[in-house]
Design a protein around this motif. Structure first.
Motif, PDB file in Angstrom:
ATOM      1  N   GLY A 132      12.672 -43.192  -1.832  1.00 46.88           N
ATOM      2  CA  GLY A 132      11.267 -43.057  -2.192  1.00 46.88           C
ATOM      3  C   GLY A 132      10.886 -41.619  -2.500  1.00 46.88           C
ATOM      4  O   GLY A 132      11.421 -40.691  -1.898  1.00 46.88           O
ATOM      5  N   MET A 133       9.977 -41.443  -3.428  1.00 45.60           N
ATOM      6  CA  MET A 133       9.548 -40.102  -3.817  1.00 45.60           C
ATOM      7  C   MET A 133       8.846 -39.380  -2.683  1.00 45.60           C
ATOM      8  O   MET A 133       8.978 -38.166  -2.535  1.00 45.60           O
ATOM      9  N   ALA A 134       8.107 -40.114  -1.855  1.00 45.51           N
ATOM     10  CA  ALA A 134       7.400 -39.487  -0.741  1.00 45.51           C
ATOM     11  C   ALA A 134       8.359 -38.901   0.287  1.00 45.51           C
ATOM     12  O   ALA A 134       7.979 -38.009   1.047  1.00 45.51           O
ATOM     13  N   ARG A 135       9.577 -39.372   0.313  1.00 49.79           N
ATOM     14  CA  ARG A 135      10.557 -38.889   1.287  1.00 49.79           C
ATOM     15  C   ARG A 135      11.663 -38.074   0.621  1.00 49.79           C
ATOM     16  O   ARG A 135      12.745 -37.920   1.168  1.00 49.79           O
ATOM     17  N   SER A 136      11.358 -37.539  -0.563  1.00 50.03           N
ATOM     18  CA  SER A 136      12.311 -36.720  -1.309  1.00 50.03           C
ATOM     19  C   SER A 136      11.678 -35.370  -1.615  1.00 50.03           C
ATOM     20  O   SER A 136      10.460 -35.270  -1.747  1.00 50.03           O
ATOM     21  N   ARG A 137      12.506 -34.339  -1.731  1.00 49.11           N
ATOM     22  CA  ARG A 137      12.038 -32.998  -2.075  1.00 49.11           C
ATOM     23  C   ARG A 137      13.012 -32.341  -3.044  1.00 49.11           C
ATOM     24  O   ARG A 137      14.225 -32.573  -2.972  1.00 49.11           O
TER      25      ARG A 137
END
Length: 142
Positions: A132-137
């Motif tokens: 998920g994008m929210a858990r990626s950096r």
């Protein structure tokens, strides 16, 4: 002792506001000086790949970003519809994406995006899709 009102709010899920924010489980750490990306998955280095970032006259922005869009195949309207397979956009039109210019990997060569071998871009893309994008950096340092 916790009051009945607080217990009721907790039971309704209002206690989630006090929970710690989710930690990034996919972190792409890009070094401009090393022209390298290390990918951390759940805190463990899983991949290390050569990249190409901005050549002279262009800029790859530094900082820490959360991806906001992914595209399996994108074409740059700004640069003659150049293909950008497995794009992970992190700031405006900047993305991490695959390239066919693999001879340039390991040295600055792009207009600002972070280029990597297409198979490696597909791996990063799949990780961001899965976690998920929210858990990626995307973290870019000098």
């Amino acid at each position: 002792m916790i009051s009945n009102r607080i217990m009721g709010l907790l039971a309704l899920g209002f206690g989630l506001a006090f929970a710690a924010p989710a930690q990034a489980t996919v972190v792409a750490q890009i070094s401009l000086s090393q022209q390298r990306m290390d990918v951390m998955v759940d805190g463990v280095r899983a991949y290390s790949w050569p990249v190409s970032t901005a050549r002279r006259g262009y800029v790859t922005p530094t900082g820490s970003y959360r991806p906001f869009r992914t595209e399996k195949m994108w074409r740059s309207r700004k640069y003659d519809m150049s293909p950008m397979p497995y794009s992970v956009f992190f700031r405006g039109g900047y993305a991490v994406h695959g390239t066919t210019y693999v001879r340039s990997l390991g040295r600055p060569a792009s207009h600002g995006c972070v280029r990597l071998q297409t198979a490696n871009a597909a791996t990063l893309y799949a990780l961001v899709q899965k976690k998920g994008m929210a858990r990626s950096r995307i973290v870019i340092t000098r």
